[in-house]
Motif scaffolding. Structure first.
Motif, PDB file in Angstrom:
ATOM      1  N   ILE A 225       0.847  -1.195   0.000  1.00  0.00           N
ATOM      2  CA  ILE A 225       0.000   0.000   0.000  1.00  0.00           C
ATOM      3  C   ILE A 225       0.884   1.248   0.000  1.00  0.00           C
ATOM      4  O   ILE A 225       1.756   1.412   0.855  1.00  0.00           O
ATOM      5  CB  ILE A 225      -0.919   0.016   1.238  1.00  0.00           C
ATOM      6  N   GLY A 226       0.691   2.126  -0.965  1.00  0.00           N
ATOM      7  CA  GLY A 226       1.487   3.338  -1.046  1.00  0.00           C
ATOM      8  C   GLY A 226       1.157   4.309   0.074  1.00  0.00           C
ATOM      9  O   GLY A 226      -0.017   4.551   0.377  1.00  0.00           O
ATOM     10  N   LYS A 227       2.182   4.857   0.710  1.00  0.00           N
ATOM     11  CA  LYS A 227       1.962   5.849   1.754  1.00  0.00           C
ATOM     12  C   LYS A 227       1.400   7.134   1.152  1.00  0.00           C
ATOM     13  O   LYS A 227       1.728   7.515   0.034  1.00  0.00           O
ATOM     14  CB  LYS A 227       3.274   6.164   2.481  1.00  0.00           C
ATOM     15  N   LYS A 228       0.565   7.797   1.918  1.00  0.00           N
ATOM     16  CA  LYS A 228      -0.033   9.048   1.486  1.00  0.00           C
ATOM     17  C   LYS A 228       0.905  10.224   1.763  1.00  0.00           C
ATOM     18  O   LYS A 228       1.691  10.207   2.708  1.00  0.00           O
ATOM     19  CB  LYS A 228      -1.360   9.277   2.215  1.00  0.00           C
ATOM     20  N   LEU A 229       0.786  11.252   0.932  1.00  0.00           N
ATOM     21  CA  LEU A 229       1.551  12.472   1.162  1.00  0.00           C
ATOM     22  C   LEU A 229       0.955  13.281   2.296  1.00  0.00           C
ATOM     23  O   LEU A 229       1.672  14.016   2.990  1.00  0.00           O
ATOM     24  CB  LEU A 229       1.557  13.322  -0.119  1.00  0.00           C
ATOM     25  N   GLY A 230      -0.361  13.169   2.474  1.00  0.00           N
ATOM     26  CA  GLY A 230      -1.022  13.910   3.533  1.00  0.00           C
ATOM     27  C   GLY A 230      -1.145  15.394   3.242  1.00  0.00           C
ATOM     28  O   GLY A 230      -1.043  16.223   4.157  1.00  0.00           O
ATOM     29  N   ILE A 231      -1.357  15.747   1.972  1.00  0.00           N
ATOM     30  CA  ILE A 231      -1.475  17.151   1.582  1.00  0.00           C
ATOM     31  C   ILE A 231      -2.781  17.364   0.821  1.00  0.00           C
ATOM     32  O   ILE A 231      -3.349  16.413   0.278  1.00  0.00           O
ATOM     33  CB  ILE A 231      -0.283  17.607   0.713  1.00  0.00           C
ATOM     34  N   PRO A 232      -3.288  18.604   0.793  1.00  0.00           N
ATOM     35  CA  PRO A 232      -4.518  18.874   0.046  1.00  0.00           C
ATOM     36  C   PRO A 232      -4.352  18.532  -1.437  1.00  0.00           C
ATOM     37  O   PRO A 232      -3.283  18.700  -2.011  1.00  0.00           O
ATOM     38  CB  PRO A 232      -4.712  20.389   0.237  1.00  0.00           C
ATOM     39  N   GLY A 233      -5.436  18.071  -2.039  1.00  0.00           N
ATOM     40  CA  GLY A 233      -5.449  17.773  -3.462  1.00  0.00           C
ATOM     41  C   GLY A 233      -4.934  16.403  -3.836  1.00  0.00           C
ATOM     42  O   GLY A 233      -4.907  16.042  -5.022  1.00  0.00           O
ATOM     43  N   GLU A 234      -4.569  15.610  -2.845  1.00  0.00           N
ATOM     44  CA  GLU A 234      -3.986  14.300  -3.142  1.00  0.00           C
ATOM     45  C   GLU A 234      -4.979  13.362  -3.820  1.00  0.00           C
ATOM     46  O   GLU A 234      -4.580  12.431  -4.517  1.00  0.00           O
ATOM     47  CB  GLU A 234      -3.454  13.664  -1.858  1.00  0.00           C
ATOM     48  N   ASN A 235      -6.271  13.620  -3.640  1.00  0.00           N
ATOM     49  CA  ASN A 235      -7.293  12.740  -4.202  1.00  0.00           C
ATOM     50  C   ASN A 235      -7.819  13.221  -5.551  1.00  0.00           C
ATOM     51  O   ASN A 235      -8.787  12.662  -6.074  1.00  0.00           O
ATOM     52  CB  ASN A 235      -8.453  12.589  -3.213  1.00  0.00           C
ATOM     53  N   LEU A 236      -7.197  14.239  -6.128  1.00  0.00           N
ATOM     54  CA  LEU A 236      -7.611  14.702  -7.451  1.00  0.00           C
ATOM     55  C   LEU A 236      -7.358  13.627  -8.508  1.00  0.00           C
ATOM     56  O   LEU A 236      -6.461  12.793  -8.353  1.00  0.00           O
ATOM     57  CB  LEU A 236      -6.853  15.974  -7.826  1.00  0.00           C
ATOM     58  N   ALA A 237      -8.115  13.671  -9.581  1.00  0.00           N
ATOM     59  CA  ALA A 237      -7.893  12.749 -10.698  1.00  0.00           C
ATOM     60  C   ALA A 237      -6.485  12.929 -11.247  1.00  0.00           C
ATOM     61  O   ALA A 237      -5.994  14.057 -11.380  1.00  0.00           O
ATOM     62  CB  ALA A 237      -8.915  13.008 -11.800  1.00  0.00           C
TER      63      ALA A 237
ATOM     64  N   VAL B 223       0.594  13.442 -11.275  1.00  0.00           N
ATOM     65  CA  VAL B 223       1.434  13.359 -10.073  1.00  0.00           C
ATOM     66  C   VAL B 223       1.506  11.905  -9.625  1.00  0.00           C
ATOM     67  O   VAL B 223       0.477  11.230  -9.511  1.00  0.00           O
ATOM     68  CB  VAL B 223       0.883  14.223  -8.918  1.00  0.00           C
ATOM     69  N   ILE B 224       2.715  11.430  -9.410  1.00  0.00           N
ATOM     70  CA  ILE B 224       2.924  10.081  -8.860  1.00  0.00           C
ATOM     71  C   ILE B 224       3.676  10.226  -7.544  1.00  0.00           C
ATOM     72  O   ILE B 224       4.790  10.770  -7.513  1.00  0.00           O
ATOM     73  CB  ILE B 224       3.723   9.186  -9.818  1.00  0.00           C
ATOM     74  N   SER B 225       3.088   9.769  -6.456  1.00  0.00           N
ATOM     75  CA  SER B 225       3.777   9.786  -5.165  1.00  0.00           C
ATOM     76  C   SER B 225       4.528   8.479  -4.986  1.00  0.00           C
ATOM     77  O   SER B 225       3.980   7.403  -5.202  1.00  0.00           O
ATOM     78  CB  SER B 225       2.787  10.002  -4.018  1.00  0.00           C
ATOM     79  N   ALA B 226       5.787   8.598  -4.596  1.00  0.00           N
ATOM     80  CA  ALA B 226       6.636   7.412  -4.361  1.00  0.00           C
ATOM     81  C   ALA B 226       7.409   7.651  -3.080  1.00  0.00           C
ATOM     82  O   ALA B 226       8.621   7.831  -3.080  1.00  0.00           O
ATOM     83  CB  ALA B 226       7.567   7.188  -5.546  1.00  0.00           C
ATOM     84  N   VAL B 227       6.665   7.668  -1.968  1.00  0.00           N
ATOM     85  CA  VAL B 227       7.256   8.038  -0.678  1.00  0.00           C
ATOM     86  C   VAL B 227       7.224   6.890   0.323  1.00  0.00           C
ATOM     87  O   VAL B 227       7.265   7.111   1.535  1.00  0.00           O
ATOM     88  CB  VAL B 227       6.544   9.277  -0.102  1.00  0.00           C
ATOM     89  N   GLY B 228       7.155   5.681  -0.168  1.00  0.00           N
ATOM     90  CA  GLY B 228       7.202   4.526   0.729  1.00  0.00           C
ATOM     91  C   GLY B 228       5.914   3.713   0.696  1.00  0.00           C
ATOM     92  O   GLY B 228       4.935   4.075   0.035  1.00  0.00           O
ATOM     93  N   TYR B 229       5.943   2.609   1.442  1.00  0.00           N
ATOM     94  CA  TYR B 229       4.839   1.654   1.424  1.00  0.00           C
ATOM     95  C   TYR B 229       4.467   1.231   2.841  1.00  0.00           C
ATOM     96  O   TYR B 229       5.274   1.321   3.769  1.00  0.00           O
ATOM     97  CB  TYR B 229       5.230   0.409   0.624  1.00  0.00           C
ATOM     98  N   GLU B 230       3.243   0.760   2.964  1.00  0.00           N
ATOM     99  CA  GLU B 230       2.760   0.200   4.225  1.00  0.00           C
ATOM    100  C   GLU B 230       2.186  -1.188   3.963  1.00  0.00           C
ATOM    101  O   GLU B 230       1.807  -1.507   2.837  1.00  0.00           O
ATOM    102  CB  GLU B 230       1.683   1.092   4.836  1.00  0.00           C
ATOM    103  N   SER B 231       2.111  -1.986   5.017  1.00  0.00           N
ATOM    104  CA  SER B 231       1.576  -3.341   4.891  1.00  0.00           C
ATOM    105  C   SER B 231       0.071  -3.355   5.095  1.00  0.00           C
ATOM    106  O   SER B 231      -0.481  -2.542   5.844  1.00  0.00           O
ATOM    107  CB  SER B 231       2.228  -4.268   5.924  1.00  0.00           C
ATOM    108  N   GLU B 232      -0.575  -4.289   4.439  1.00  0.00           N
ATOM    109  CA  GLU B 232      -2.006  -4.502   4.652  1.00  0.00           C
ATOM    110  C   GLU B 232      -2.191  -5.346   5.908  1.00  0.00           C
ATOM    111  O   GLU B 232      -1.541  -6.385   6.061  1.00  0.00           O
ATOM    112  CB  GLU B 232      -2.608  -5.223   3.444  1.00  0.00           C
ATOM    113  N   PRO B 233      -3.058  -4.919   6.833  1.00  0.00           N
ATOM    114  CA  PRO B 233      -3.221  -5.647   8.102  1.00  0.00           C
ATOM    115  C   PRO B 233      -3.766  -7.065   7.910  1.00  0.00           C
ATOM    116  O   PRO B 233      -4.507  -7.335   6.966  1.00  0.00           O
ATOM    117  CB  PRO B 233      -4.223  -4.781   8.880  1.00  0.00           C
ATOM    118  N   TYR B 234      -3.383  -7.950   8.819  1.00  0.00           N
ATOM    119  CA  TYR B 234      -3.911  -9.312   8.860  1.00  0.00           C
ATOM    120  C   TYR B 234      -4.508  -9.568  10.231  1.00  0.00           C
ATOM    121  O   TYR B 234      -3.977  -9.104  11.246  1.00  0.00           O
ATOM    122  CB  TYR B 234      -2.795 -10.344   8.608  1.00  0.00           C
ATOM    123  N   GLU B 235      -5.588 -10.314  10.239  1.00  0.00           N
ATOM    124  CA  GLU B 235      -6.217 -10.668  11.507  1.00  0.00           C
ATOM    125  C   GLU B 235      -5.248 -11.475  12.367  1.00  0.00           C
ATOM    126  O   GLU B 235      -4.618 -12.418  11.905  1.00  0.00           O
ATOM    127  CB  GLU B 235      -7.487 -11.487  11.241  1.00  0.00           C
ATOM    128  N   GLY B 236      -5.104 -11.071  13.611  1.00  0.00           N
ATOM    129  CA  GLY B 236      -4.239 -11.791  14.537  1.00  0.00           C
ATOM    130  C   GLY B 236      -2.796 -11.340  14.505  1.00  0.00           C
ATOM    131  O   GLY B 236      -1.945 -11.932  15.168  1.00  0.00           O
TER     132      GLY B 236
END
Length: 380
Positions: free
Chosen positions: A106-118, A313-326
C-alpha cells in the motif's frame, strides 16, 4: 535429528531468503521442511512485479530462488491467500514456526490537500500496472498531458520517472505489460520532474541507477550543478560520511556534466522541494512546493513556495503493509517478535511453538555468523 516444519507466507525475496537462511543453517542436529505460501499463482514478488522492465539484469536473482526451490524439503503453494483461504491460527496449529514475509503493497499518502484529485496516483499502483500484476488489470492512468511530477527521492521514484520520460520504443524489447505499452506509446508526457524534500546528499537513490541515466539515448537528464556541488562540500565536511552518499553525489555530478542535446524528452531532479498542495479543480493542474534549505546539517523551510504546472502526479514516498487478523502492526509494519528483534531481521513476524523457538533462533544466528552480509537483500 529433529525436523521442524516452517511455513513462510509470501514468495517474494524476503520469503525466499528466509528459506535460504534456514536451509543453510540445517546440520546434523536439525533440519527444516519449508512450505512457501503465496497469494498469487506465480512467485518472486517484487522481482516479478516491482523491478523496472528495462532493468532485466536485476531479475536474474530469480536464479537464486530457483536453486532454493530445488531443495527436496521445500514446497511452494500458489494461489493460497492468508485470511481468505486459511487463517493464521490454521498455520500455527500445523507448523512449528510461521514467518510472515508478505511485504508492503500500500502506497503511503503524502497527507497534503489535493492528493485525491484525478491523475494523482501512487507508485504502488503505477509500478505493478506496467509490470503486469494481476491486481491492476483495470487500473487506468491518463498520459495525455505534457508534464508529470514524481514525488520521492528513491529508486522507485526514479523508475516511475524514467518509464514516463524515455521513448517507449526503448521498452518494446522488454517484458513491460501489454496493457501499459499502448498508453505509453500514445503518451504526450515529455517533461518529468522528480522532487525530493531534502538535499542531494539525503536522497535514497543508488549510484548504479544514477549512472545509468547518462546512457539514456532520447532523454536529457538535468541536475542543478550548483546544488550538487554544495551537497558534495557538505558531505565532505561531515565526519563519518557514508561512502554510498559520496558515490551517489559523484554519479549525480557525472550526469550533470554530460552534454545535453535539447532532446524533446527530459527528466529534471528537484531537491529541497517539499510538496505542500496538489492544485486543480477536478484533476491535477500543478503542485505547490515549499522551498527548503540545508543549514548546519538540518533541512529547514525557507518560507518560500513555487507552483509547478503539471498534468500527472505520482507519489513514491514509501509503502505500508495490509493488516492481517491476529497480527500486530506498528506504523504500517508488522511488529517483530522478540526473536526477530534480537536477530535484526527484516520486518517480518515469527510465530514459534516453544519447541521450535530455540531451533529457529539458533539456525538464523548460525547463518548470520557464517555470512558477512547478515541481512541478505534484493536491491530492487
Amino acid at each position: 535429528m529433529k525436523t521442524y516444519k516452517v511455513a513462510i507466507v509470501g514468495a517474494g525475496p524476503a520469503g525466499y531468503f528466509t528459506a535460504q537462511a534456514l536451509q543453510n543453517a540445517a546440520n546434523d542436529e536439525r533440519n527444516f521442511k519449508i512450505d512457501l505460501i503465496e497469494r498469487l499463482p506465480t512467485p518472486w514478488g517484487l522481482v516479478r512485479s516491482g523491478v523496472a522492465p528495462d532493468h532485466p539484469k536485476i531479475k536474474t536473482v530469480s536464479k537464486v530462488f530457483e536453486k532454493i526451490a530445488n531443495n527436496p524439503d521445500f514446497r511452494l503453494f500458489g494461489n493460497v491467500e492468508l485470511g481468505k483461504d486459511l487463517k493464521l491460527d490454521d498455520l500455527k496449529a500445523k507448523y512449528d514456526a510461521v514467518v510472515l514475509c508478505t511485504g508492503s503493497a500500500i502506497g503511503k499518502k503524502l497527507g497534503i490537500p489535493g492528493e485525491n484529485l484525478a491523475n494523482s496516483i501512487s507508485s504502488a499502483e503505477f509500478v505493478p500496472w506496467y509490470n503486469g500484476h494481476p491486481d491492476f488489470e483495470d487500473f487506468k492512468v491518463n498520459l495525455e498531458g505534457k508534464v508529470a511530477i514524481v514525488i520521492g527521492a528513491g529508486n522507485v521514484a526514479m523508475d516511475c520517472a524514467r518509464i514516463l520520460a524515455i521513448d517507449p520504443k526503448e521498452l518494446d524489447e522488454t517484458d513491460t505489460a501489454d496493457r501499459a505499452m499502448g498508453p505509453l506509446h500514445k503518451s504526450s508526457i515529455r517533461k518529468v520532474y522528480i522532487a525530493g524534500r531534502r538535499g542531494p546528499e539525503h536522497a535514497a537513490f543508488t549510484a548504479p541507477e544514477l549512472r545509468e541515466l547518462v546512457h539514456l539515448e532520447n532523454t536529457d537528464v538535468y541536475f542543478n550543478a550548483e546544488e550538487i556541488s554544495k551537497a558534495i562540500t557538505r558531505a565532505n565536511a561531515k565526519e563519518g560520511i557514508d561512502k554510498h552518499v559520496l558515490s551517489n553525489l559523484e554519479a549525480m555530478k557525472v550526469v550533470t556534466e554530460k552534454e545535453k542535446f535539447n532532446q524533446e524528452r527530459a527528466m529534471e531532479f528537484l531537491f529541497l522541494h517539499a510538496p505542500k498542495e496538489i492544485v486543480g479543480t477536478s484533476k491535477v493542474e500543478g503542485v505547490t512546493f515549499g522551498i527548503n534549505e540545508v543549514k548546519d546539517g538540518n533541512v529547514i523551510d525557507t518560507g518560500k513556495t513555487v507552483t509547478i504546472p503539471c498534468d500527472l502526479v505520482i507519489s513514491a514516498v514509501g509503502y505500508e503493509s495490509e493488516p492481517y487478523e491476529g497480527v500486530t502492526f506498528e506504523k504500517g509494519k508488522i511488529k517483530n517478535s522478540e526473536i526477530a528483534e534480537e536477530l535484526a531481521l527484516p520486518p517480518v513476524k515469527i510465530h514459534c511453538s516453544i519447541l521450535a523457538e530455540d531451533a529457529i533462533k539458533a539456525a538464523i544466528k548460525d547463518y548470520k555468523e557464517k555470512n558477512d552480509n547478515s541481512n541478505t537483500k534484493c536491491n530492487c
